[in-house]
Design a protein around this motif. Structure first.
Motif, PDB file in Angstrom:
ATOM      1  N   ASP A 107       0.386  -1.227   0.067  1.00  0.00           N
ATOM      2  CA  ASP A 107       0.120  -0.216   0.016  1.00  0.00           C
ATOM      3  C   ASP A 107       1.135   0.882  -0.505  1.00  0.00           C
ATOM      4  O   ASP A 107       0.262   2.662  -0.393  1.00  0.00           O
ATOM      5  CB  ASP A 107      -0.683   0.076   1.006  1.00  0.00           C
ATOM      6  CG  ASP A 107      -0.536  -0.417   2.691  1.00  0.00           C
ATOM      7  OD1 ASP A 107       1.091  -0.398   2.250  1.00  0.00           O
ATOM      8  OD2 ASP A 107      -0.316  -0.386   3.960  1.00  0.00           O
ATOM      9  N   LYS A 108       2.371   1.116   0.931  1.00  0.00           N
ATOM     10  CA  LYS A 108       2.416   2.504  -0.135  1.00  0.00           C
ATOM     11  C   LYS A 108       4.164   2.142   0.158  1.00  0.00           C
ATOM     12  O   LYS A 108       4.911   0.483  -0.123  1.00  0.00           O
ATOM     13  CB  LYS A 108       2.700   3.355   1.341  1.00  0.00           C
ATOM     14  CG  LYS A 108       3.237   2.595   2.413  1.00  0.00           C
ATOM     15  CD  LYS A 108       2.646   3.486   3.929  1.00  0.00           C
ATOM     16  CE  LYS A 108       2.465   2.511   5.048  1.00  0.00           C
ATOM     17  NZ  LYS A 108       2.064   3.442   6.303  1.00  0.00           N
ATOM     18  N   GLU A 109       5.336   2.748  -0.702  1.00  0.00           N
ATOM     19  CA  GLU A 109       6.326   2.979  -0.953  1.00  0.00           C
ATOM     20  C   GLU A 109       7.378   2.850   0.215  1.00  0.00           C
ATOM     21  O   GLU A 109       7.200   2.679   1.554  1.00  0.00           O
ATOM     22  CB  GLU A 109       7.077   3.547  -2.297  1.00  0.00           C
ATOM     23  CG  GLU A 109       6.449   4.254  -3.159  1.00  0.00           C
ATOM     24  CD  GLU A 109       7.304   2.606  -4.338  1.00  0.00           C
ATOM     25  OE1 GLU A 109       8.512   3.156  -3.869  1.00  0.00           O
ATOM     26  OE2 GLU A 109       6.176   2.012  -4.494  1.00  0.00           O
ATOM     27  N   GLY A 110       8.059   1.928   0.096  1.00  0.00           N
ATOM     28  CA  GLY A 110       9.368   1.667   0.883  1.00  0.00           C
ATOM     29  C   GLY A 110      10.081   0.914   1.979  1.00  0.00           C
ATOM     30  O   GLY A 110       9.330  -0.134   1.334  1.00  0.00           O
ATOM     31  N   VAL A 111      10.711   0.781   2.542  1.00  0.00           N
ATOM     32  CA  VAL A 111      10.810  -0.830   3.386  1.00  0.00           C
ATOM     33  C   VAL A 111      11.040  -0.090   5.219  1.00  0.00           C
ATOM     34  O   VAL A 111      11.121   0.836   5.834  1.00  0.00           O
ATOM     35  CB  VAL A 111      12.541  -1.174   2.899  1.00  0.00           C
ATOM     36  CG1 VAL A 111      13.017  -1.783   3.819  1.00  0.00           C
ATOM     37  CG2 VAL A 111      12.859  -0.915   1.941  1.00  0.00           C
ATOM     38  N   TYR A 112      10.154  -1.490   5.396  1.00  0.00           N
ATOM     39  CA  TYR A 112       9.559  -1.637   6.375  1.00  0.00           C
ATOM     40  C   TYR A 112      10.215  -1.970   7.738  1.00  0.00           C
ATOM     41  O   TYR A 112      10.336  -3.363   7.744  1.00  0.00           O
ATOM     42  CB  TYR A 112       7.968  -1.224   6.766  1.00  0.00           C
ATOM     43  CG  TYR A 112       7.810  -0.121   6.585  1.00  0.00           C
ATOM     44  CD1 TYR A 112       7.094   1.221   6.439  1.00  0.00           C
ATOM     45  CD2 TYR A 112       7.772  -0.361   4.555  1.00  0.00           C
ATOM     46  CE1 TYR A 112       6.812   2.176   6.153  1.00  0.00           C
ATOM     47  CE2 TYR A 112       6.808   0.926   3.423  1.00  0.00           C
ATOM     48  CZ  TYR A 112       7.228   1.917   4.596  1.00  0.00           C
ATOM     49  OH  TYR A 112       5.982   2.620   3.380  1.00  0.00           O
ATOM     50  N   HIS A 113      10.074  -2.317   9.075  1.00  0.00           N
ATOM     51  CA  HIS A 113      10.500  -3.059  10.248  1.00  0.00           C
ATOM     52  C   HIS A 113       8.893  -2.735  10.610  1.00  0.00           C
ATOM     53  O   HIS A 113       8.481  -1.456  11.482  1.00  0.00           O
ATOM     54  CB  HIS A 113      12.123  -3.114  10.882  1.00  0.00           C
ATOM     55  CG  HIS A 113      11.728  -3.517  12.321  1.00  0.00           C
ATOM     56  ND1 HIS A 113      11.926  -4.579  12.348  1.00  0.00           N
ATOM     57  CD2 HIS A 113      12.264  -2.786  13.215  1.00  0.00           C
ATOM     58  CE1 HIS A 113      11.622  -5.317  13.444  1.00  0.00           C
ATOM     59  NE2 HIS A 113      12.159  -4.818  14.647  1.00  0.00           N
ATOM     60  N   ASN A 114       8.554  -4.129  11.934  1.00  0.00           N
ATOM     61  CA  ASN A 114       7.703  -3.651  12.504  1.00  0.00           C
ATOM     62  C   ASN A 114       7.844  -4.378  14.278  1.00  0.00           C
ATOM     63  O   ASN A 114       9.195  -5.291  14.703  1.00  0.00           O
ATOM     64  CB  ASN A 114       6.220  -4.172  11.952  1.00  0.00           C
ATOM     65  CG  ASN A 114       5.392  -4.508  12.753  1.00  0.00           C
ATOM     66  OD1 ASN A 114       4.454  -3.158  13.387  1.00  0.00           O
ATOM     67  ND2 ASN A 114       4.910  -5.130  13.528  1.00  0.00           N
ATOM     68  N   GLU A 115       7.806  -3.408  15.202  1.00  0.00           N
ATOM     69  CA  GLU A 115       7.445  -3.948  15.917  1.00  0.00           C
ATOM     70  C   GLU A 115       7.019  -4.912  16.793  1.00  0.00           C
ATOM     71  O   GLU A 115       4.975  -4.548  17.447  1.00  0.00           O
ATOM     72  CB  GLU A 115       7.693  -2.963  17.376  1.00  0.00           C
ATOM     73  CG  GLU A 115       9.213  -2.049  17.390  1.00  0.00           C
ATOM     74  CD  GLU A 115      10.332  -2.718  17.353  1.00  0.00           C
ATOM     75  OE1 GLU A 115      10.592  -3.429  18.238  1.00  0.00           O
ATOM     76  OE2 GLU A 115      11.299  -2.232  16.831  1.00  0.00           O
ATOM     77  N   TRP A 116       6.810  -5.801  16.788  1.00  0.00           N
ATOM     78  CA  TRP A 116       5.756  -7.104  16.532  1.00  0.00           C
ATOM     79  C   TRP A 116       5.491  -7.409  18.496  1.00  0.00           C
ATOM     80  O   TRP A 116       5.875  -7.451  18.595  1.00  0.00           O
ATOM     81  CB  TRP A 116       6.280  -8.648  16.064  1.00  0.00           C
ATOM     82  CG  TRP A 116       6.759  -8.188  14.627  1.00  0.00           C
ATOM     83  CD1 TRP A 116       7.899  -7.687  13.628  1.00  0.00           C
ATOM     84  CD2 TRP A 116       5.764  -8.752  13.133  1.00  0.00           C
ATOM     85  NE1 TRP A 116       7.523  -7.583  12.138  1.00  0.00           N
ATOM     86  CE2 TRP A 116       5.801  -8.274  12.495  1.00  0.00           C
ATOM     87  CE3 TRP A 116       4.278  -8.523  13.231  1.00  0.00           C
ATOM     88  CZ2 TRP A 116       5.843  -7.600  10.546  1.00  0.00           C
ATOM     89  CZ3 TRP A 116       3.694  -8.707  12.275  1.00  0.00           C
ATOM     90  CH2 TRP A 116       4.578  -8.618  10.660  1.00  0.00           C
ATOM     91  N   ASN A 117       3.991  -7.702  18.282  1.00  0.00           N
ATOM     92  CA  ASN A 117       3.731  -7.412  19.369  1.00  0.00           C
ATOM     93  C   ASN A 117       3.644  -9.033  19.743  1.00  0.00           C
ATOM     94  O   ASN A 117       2.788 -10.009  18.819  1.00  0.00           O
ATOM     95  CB  ASN A 117       2.548  -7.128  19.907  1.00  0.00           C
ATOM     96  CG  ASN A 117       1.647  -7.354  20.454  1.00  0.00           C
ATOM     97  OD1 ASN A 117       2.436  -7.473  21.970  1.00  0.00           O
ATOM     98  ND2 ASN A 117       0.285  -6.287  20.799  1.00  0.00           N
ATOM     99  N   ASN A 118       4.824  -9.479  21.241  1.00  0.00           N
ATOM    100  CA  ASN A 118       4.194 -10.994  20.886  1.00  0.00           C
ATOM    101  C   ASN A 118       3.766 -11.097  21.982  1.00  0.00           C
ATOM    102  O   ASN A 118       3.235 -12.524  22.561  1.00  0.00           O
ATOM    103  CB  ASN A 118       5.810 -11.491  22.557  1.00  0.00           C
ATOM    104  CG  ASN A 118       7.023 -10.549  21.892  1.00  0.00           C
ATOM    105  OD1 ASN A 118       7.080 -11.345  20.453  1.00  0.00           O
ATOM    106  ND2 ASN A 118       7.681 -10.697  22.675  1.00  0.00           N
ATOM    107  N   GLU A 119       2.228 -10.400  22.370  1.00  0.00           N
ATOM    108  CA  GLU A 119       1.273 -10.249  23.722  1.00  0.00           C
ATOM    109  C   GLU A 119      -0.218 -10.821  22.594  1.00  0.00           C
ATOM    110  O   GLU A 119      -0.819 -10.992  23.034  1.00  0.00           O
ATOM    111  CB  GLU A 119       0.941  -9.558  24.429  1.00  0.00           C
ATOM    112  CG  GLU A 119       2.500  -9.244  25.295  1.00  0.00           C
ATOM    113  CD  GLU A 119       3.070 -10.442  26.345  1.00  0.00           C
ATOM    114  OE1 GLU A 119       2.142 -10.800  26.205  1.00  0.00           O
ATOM    115  OE2 GLU A 119       3.838 -10.410  26.120  1.00  0.00           O
ATOM    116  N   ASN A 120       0.343 -11.097  21.191  1.00  0.00           N
ATOM    117  CA  ASN A 120      -0.978 -10.718  20.769  1.00  0.00           C
ATOM    118  C   ASN A 120      -1.892 -12.664  20.880  1.00  0.00           C
ATOM    119  O   ASN A 120      -1.741 -13.388  20.847  1.00  0.00           O
ATOM    120  CB  ASN A 120      -1.192 -10.676  19.384  1.00  0.00           C
ATOM    121  CG  ASN A 120      -0.880  -9.994  18.629  1.00  0.00           C
ATOM    122  OD1 ASN A 120      -1.319  -8.357  19.257  1.00  0.00           O
ATOM    123  ND2 ASN A 120       0.220  -8.997  17.507  1.00  0.00           N
TER     124      ASN A 120
END
Ligand code: NDP
Length: 477
Positions: free
Chosen positions: A464-477
């Protein structure tokens, strides 16, 4: 008068190539490490043009300049050793040809080393075994084009002819000829495995005996499947051993000389999916685990209705044989297209990786004669590449995408049946999976990217958008 060409290495291939050159009017010097072989080979040839020599000095001295030295010894170190010895006698401008099954990177190295000494080196893939060598092989020469020009006429003369054209074309620089031969061998593995799976399905799902299957293969050999391997399969199915068929007496453990391994390792190196070729190699590995397969049959066979190697759960009397033969034929044909497409895809990547200029349409033409994989549909492959020269994959060409679409329902039908019944047809299944992977612009790799980012912060791109991303993934999901 000096001789036109010299052949070193007088085992099956070298001897027969020397005779082939001689038949075609060339004067041929022959030499072999074990000297006694030289006279034996001379005695075997009834004609005039074979000239025995008993030392490398005499051999090289007997040749017209620039000298053409054809090495046909065991691949690997013996080729290096022979080249090293020849260097004492050959001169700048001479041409050394290695016609063995050399590893393409060795050929590239040898080309460079010899070129620094002013010696021309040609790495020529040769296909067709003993009979091909004697009466017309397919030849895939790589190296400097100027060097090839010195031997082109001779090579084209001794090569197989298909549709009136020589099965010999200049491939490209350095190791390109041996590379194409290597890919040819990979395709050969796939072709053989796919035919074996077709046979196994007809036998076990169709309950057909060898005579009936022979008729099927005979008919197929008059169709789009027409090929050397289909033809010999039909002959094999008819071969008797006393009152029995010889095929039924042959142990189901398939050997190999390792050439299919190179193709697979190379595909992994270049990141190319050649799953049908890989499945064919794996099938040979599995075939050798006969004792382990027997253990497996005890553990898992019962749930599939398999007893003593027989599919007891299949009631072959209820099978519509005419339909089955059509399903297998169409599945085999699509799988075959995919195997060749994967081989050519590897060549496409190699061209970029190694800076070669490959003519795929011409390469397909070489394979039409002399080779084990010679087949009528190579004409279509050649035409398809001629028409769509810069296509990414053979299966995208007009000709083959149409052929696949027409047969796809039958392919899916057959694969669902064999999967349900426990009949292994892994190469065909790989072909189906390959087409499935190519049939959807979306894939599950978004989850792979998420997992990689989750445990390794490897980042991902978004749709949905340009660029390179990193997510702080939620261990509690
Ligand atoms: P082999 O691969 O069995 O090699 C035997 C020949 O190599 C003999 O002439 C032998 O000489 C010579 N040789 C072995 N080691 C040395 C050495 N250190 N120095 C000098 N000569 C040596 O013979 P093939 O004819 O079967 O095959 C030749 C090449 O062609 C191989 O690369 C093979 O992979 C390839 N090829 C083979 C095909 C086939 O169907 N056989 C098909 C296509 C390619 P000596 O008599 O002294 O032992």
């Amino acid at each position: 008068m000096k001789n036109n060409i010299g052949v070193i290495g007088l085992s099956v291939m070298g001897k027969n190539l020397a005779f082939n050159f001689a038949d075609n009017g060339y004067k041929v010097s022959i030499f072999n490490r074990t000297i006694a072989v030289v006279d034996t080979v001379k005695r075997e040839y009834a004609g005039e043009n074979i000239y025995p020599t008993y030392s490398l000095k005499e051999f090289v001295g007997s040749l017209e300049k620039p000298r053409r030295v054809f090495i046909m010894v065991k691949s690997g170190q013996p080729v290096d050793s022979m080249i090293q010895q020849l260097l004492d006698y050959v001169e700048e401008g001479d041409i050394i040809i290695d016609g063995g099954n050399s590893y393409f990177k060795d050929t590239t190295r040898r080309t460079k080393e010899l070129s620094e000494r002013g010696i021309n080196f040609i790495g020529a893939g040769i296909s067709g075994g003993e009979e091909g060598a004697r009466f017309g092989p397919a030849i895939m020469p790589g190296g400097k084009k100027e060097a090839y020009d010195y031997v082109s006429e001779m090579f084209e003369r001794i090569s197989a002819k298909a549709y009136g054209e020589p099965c010999c074309r200049y491939i490209s620089e350095n190791g390109a000829g041996h590379y194409v031969k290597m890919v040819h061998n990979g395709i050969e593995y796939a072709d053989m495995q796919l035919i074996s799976e077709a046979y196994w399905i007809l036998k076990n799902l169709g309950g057909m005996d060898n005579k009936e299957m022979q008729e099927v293969f005979k008919a197929w050999n008059k169709s789009e499947l027409e090929s050397y391997l289909i033809e010999i399969t039909s002959n094999i199915l008819g071969e008797k051993d006393g009152d029995d068929y010889l095929l039924d007496k042959i142990l189901d453990k398939a050997s190999q000389k390792g050439t299919g391994k190179w193709t697979n390792l190379e595909a992994i190196n270049l990141g190319v999916d050649i799953s049908v070729i890989t499945s064919a190699l794996n099938a040979r590995f599995m075939s050798n685990l006969k004792d382990e397969r027997k253990i497996g049959e005890k553990l898992f066979g019962e749930s599939l209705g398999i007893y003593n190697g027989q599919f007891k759960s299949i009631d072959t009397s209820t099978i519509d044989r005419e339909l089955l033969v059509r399903l297998v034929k169409n599945s085999l044909y699509i799988s075959k297209i995919v195997a060749y497409a994967q081989g050519f895809k590897l060549l496409l990547s190699a061209q970029k990786e190694y800076g070669w200029k490959l003519n795929f349409s011409e390469i397909a033409k070489i394979f039409r004669g002399g080779c084990i994989i010679r087949a009528k549909f190579l004409n279509d492959i050649s035409d398809a590449f001629l028409k769509d020269g810069d296509i990414d994959n053979l299966i995208f060409t007009d000709i083959f995408s149409e052929e696949i679409r027409e047969r796809m329902d039958d392919f899916r039908d057959l694969m669902s049946r064999v999967v349900a019944l426990g009949i292994p047809a892994n190469a065909m299944n790989s072909a189906l999976g390959y087409i499935y992977s190519y049939s959807n612009g979306n894939s599950s790799a978004n989850l792979i990217q998420a997992q990689r980012d989750y445990f390794g912060a490897h980042t991902f791109e978004r749709i949905d958008k340009e660029g390179v991303y990193h997510n702080e993934w939620n261990n509690e999901n």
